[in-house]
Design a protein around this motif. Structure first.
Motif, PDB file in Angstrom:
ATOM      1  N   VAL A  42       6.445  24.192   6.885  1.00  0.00           N
ATOM      2  CA  VAL A  42       7.003  24.185   6.330  1.00  0.00           C
ATOM      3  C   VAL A  42       8.257  24.751   7.080  1.00  0.00           C
ATOM      4  CG1 VAL A  42       8.246  25.508   4.238  1.00  0.00           C
ATOM      5  CG2 VAL A  42       6.174  24.358   4.232  1.00  0.00           C
ATOM      6  N   ASP A  43       9.344  24.845   7.319  1.00  0.00           N
ATOM      7  CA  ASP A  43      10.696  25.370   7.981  1.00  0.00           C
ATOM      8  C   ASP A  43      10.726  26.255   6.696  1.00  0.00           C
ATOM      9  OD1 ASP A  43      12.771  26.066   9.122  1.00  0.00           O
ATOM     10  OD2 ASP A  43      13.492  24.656   9.814  1.00  0.00           O
ATOM     11  N   ALA A  44      11.055  27.621   6.771  1.00  0.00           N
ATOM     12  CA  ALA A  44      11.934  28.349   5.802  1.00  0.00           C
ATOM     13  C   ALA A  44      12.475  28.708   6.230  1.00  0.00           C
ATOM     14  CB  ALA A  44      10.490  29.407   5.262  1.00  0.00           C
TER      15      ALA A  44
ATOM     16  N   LEU B  28       9.254  31.596   9.449  1.00  0.00           N
ATOM     17  CA  LEU B  28       9.868  31.688   8.553  1.00  0.00           C
ATOM     18  C   LEU B  28      11.226  32.391   9.443  1.00  0.00           C
ATOM     19  CD1 LEU B  28       7.035  34.848   7.900  1.00  0.00           C
ATOM     20  CD2 LEU B  28       8.195  32.974   6.185  1.00  0.00           C
ATOM     21  N   PRO B  29      12.496  32.393   8.850  1.00  0.00           N
ATOM     22  CA  PRO B  29      13.811  33.144   9.760  1.00  0.00           C
ATOM     23  C   PRO B  29      13.771  35.110   9.795  1.00  0.00           C
ATOM     24  CG  PRO B  29      13.546  32.944   7.495  1.00  0.00           C
ATOM     25  CD  PRO B  29      12.616  32.057   7.342  1.00  0.00           C
TER      26      PRO B  29
ATOM     27  N   ASN C  26       7.703  33.199  13.382  1.00  0.00           N
ATOM     28  CA  ASN C  26       9.357  33.089  13.612  1.00  0.00           C
ATOM     29  C   ASN C  26       9.636  31.395  13.718  1.00  0.00           C
ATOM     30  OD1 ASN C  26      11.586  33.066  15.658  1.00  0.00           O
ATOM     31  ND2 ASN C  26      12.243  34.180  14.043  1.00  0.00           N
ATOM     32  N   ASN C  27      10.383  30.937  13.264  1.00  0.00           N
ATOM     33  CA  ASN C  27      11.900  29.729  12.862  1.00  0.00           C
ATOM     34  C   ASN C  27      11.837  29.385  14.338  1.00  0.00           C
ATOM     35  OD1 ASN C  27      13.941  31.079  13.163  1.00  0.00           O
ATOM     36  ND2 ASN C  27      14.557  30.410  11.519  1.00  0.00           N
TER      37      ASN C  27
ATOM     38  N   THR D 231      12.146  23.335  14.376  1.00  0.00           N
ATOM     39  CA  THR D 231      11.220  24.093  13.654  1.00  0.00           C
ATOM     40  C   THR D 231      10.357  23.463  13.369  1.00  0.00           C
ATOM     41  OG1 THR D 231      13.256  25.930  13.522  1.00  0.00           O
ATOM     42  CG2 THR D 231      11.195  26.428  12.392  1.00  0.00           C
ATOM     43  N   VAL D 232      10.707  22.905  12.263  1.00  0.00           N
ATOM     44  CA  VAL D 232       9.195  21.733  11.002  1.00  0.00           C
ATOM     45  C   VAL D 232       8.356  21.778  12.278  1.00  0.00           C
ATOM     46  CG1 VAL D 232      10.528  19.732  10.257  1.00  0.00           C
ATOM     47  CG2 VAL D 232       8.726  21.118   8.883  1.00  0.00           C
TER      48      VAL D 232
END
Length: 404
Positions: free
Chosen positions: A104-106, A170-171, A205-206, A382-383
């Motif tokens: 998951v790319d949040a 995560l951002p 970290n993203n 990112t994902v």
């Protein structure tokens, strides 16, 4: 995504397991069976002769090892190919019992999710646009992650096998257990989201994840040292030095949004000011404030701005060029510290190919030689990066630690 034989090793403590659980029982496998499974996971399907040749295993050893793996469902036979001498060879790939992972790319604007096998075959994907942009990790992102993970698990098929691990980019900064997770805000992820039981949860970290993806699949393949610089709603940097992802003592390596800024006259730097200045919201305010009446209405957003620059608008081209010069100055600062040699630009604005030449020109004028490339993965970087990291974690649980 094309398969490449890349064994990206997770080194450093920024990538964490937030919920401890074993992902398999690889300890009962022989060394030969483990080696075969790792190779299939990393490079995709192959025949017995191909696997034996790559690993230097004899036919009897290959036969015994493949029997081990077939017995527990870690490999599946998926067809035959014609050999050079007229014989047909069975083709194998990672089996259903090896299971699947969720990545998951949040993000600050979207939640991107991929469900894939241990050899990175895509099983399911979703993209959800957040109702509003989120500058910080909080309840809205947490709730969206909860919804998207639940939706993916609800459509799981029997032939996906068991869930082996879940990874979330995560951002925010990410630190390990026992460190200051309040300061990083990473625990905000759990304000609405409860991880599924029975599988490890990996956080990263993203921007670091995007750097991993560019290294494995994208613009920095075969490059041991480079920097990935993301420019969009926010800015950030991921650093790969001699094949290692650099995270830093506080999980803050690459947090270029905290470079001292502004630095001029009587101005005093403010924490995070450069990120606020470089972010898309401030960029578009500057564009609107300076937009000439003769060119009609100002662009609605950065996509509109970039499209107008491509179509020949002088005002749009001037705004994009100025932004590229600002990015170039930031890149020059990074080059002066870590000398990566190569910088990959990504993000909603940074990933537009129009920016790279001007960024490179400014960075080379202000600092040491650097080649600036544009991301080849775009919004999927990112994902794909968190997917790679979570697959590596699942493999460690299934067959033991990956070896170079």
């Amino acid at each position: 995504m094309p398969k490449r034989l890349v064994n990206y090793r997770n080194k450093g403590k920024g990538l964490i397991v937030a919920s401890a659980s074993d992902t398999g029982s690889g300890a009962t496998l022989t060394a030969s069976a483990r080696a075969i499974f790792r190779l299939l996971a990393l490079q995709g399907s192959a025949t017995r002769p191909q696997l034996g040749q790559s690993l230097g295993l004899s036919r009897p050893t290959m036969s015994a090892a493949m029997s081990e793996l077939e017995r527990i469902g870690y490999v599946d036979r998926v067809g035959e190919v014609q050999g050079a001498l007229g014989r047909k060879a069975a083709m194998y790939r990672v089996g259903t019992a090896a299971g699947h992972v969720i990545a998951v790319d949040a993000g600050s604007t979207h939640i991107r999710l991929r469900v894939s096998t241990i050899d990175c075959r895509l099983l399911h994907s979703r993209v959800y646009r957040l109702p509003s942009s989120q500058l910080m990790l909080g309840a809205e992102i947490s709730a969206a992650v909860a919804d998207e993970v639940a939706a993916a698990m609800a459509v799981a098929q029997a032939d996906w096998g068991p869930l082996r691990a879940l990874g979330i980019a995560l951002p925010s900064r990410v630190v390990g257990p026992g460190e200051d997770t309040v300061a990083t805000r990473q625990d905000e992820l759990f304000s609405r989201f409860a991880p599924p039981q029975g599988a490890p949860l990996i956080l990263e970290n993203n921007v670091n994840c995007a750097a991993v993806a560019e290294h494995v699949y994208g613009a920095a393949q075969e490059t041991a040292t480079f920097a990935y610089v993301q420019v969009g709603l926010k800015i950030g940097m991921g650093l790969m030095l001699e094949g290692r992802l650099l995270r830093g003592r506080n999980g803050a390596a690459g947090e270029i949004g905290h470079l001292a800024f502004p630095l001029a006259g009587d101005a005093r730097p403010e924490p995070g000011e450069i990120e606020r200045y470089m972010g898309t919201e401030a960029l578009m305010r500057r564009v609107r404030d300076g937009w000439p009446a003769g060119e009609g209405d100002a662009p609605a957003d950065t996509s509109d701005l970039l499209a107008r620059a491509e179509s020949g608008s002088g005002a749009a081209q001037a705004a994009v060029t100025r932004h590229a010069e600002d990015i170039g100055a930031i890149v020059a600062s990074c080059v002066a510290v870590v000398d990566p040699g190569i910088v990959v630009l990504g993000g909603g604005v940074g990933g537009h190919p129009r920016l790279a030449p001007r960024v490179e020109e400014v960075a080379n004028r202000l600092s040491y030689p650097v080649e600036v490339r544009t991301s080849t993965l775009g919004s999927d970087a990112t994902v794909l990066g968190i997917e790679k990291l979570v697959v590596d974690r699942a493999l460690e649980g299934l067959v033991g630690e990956l070896r170079a």
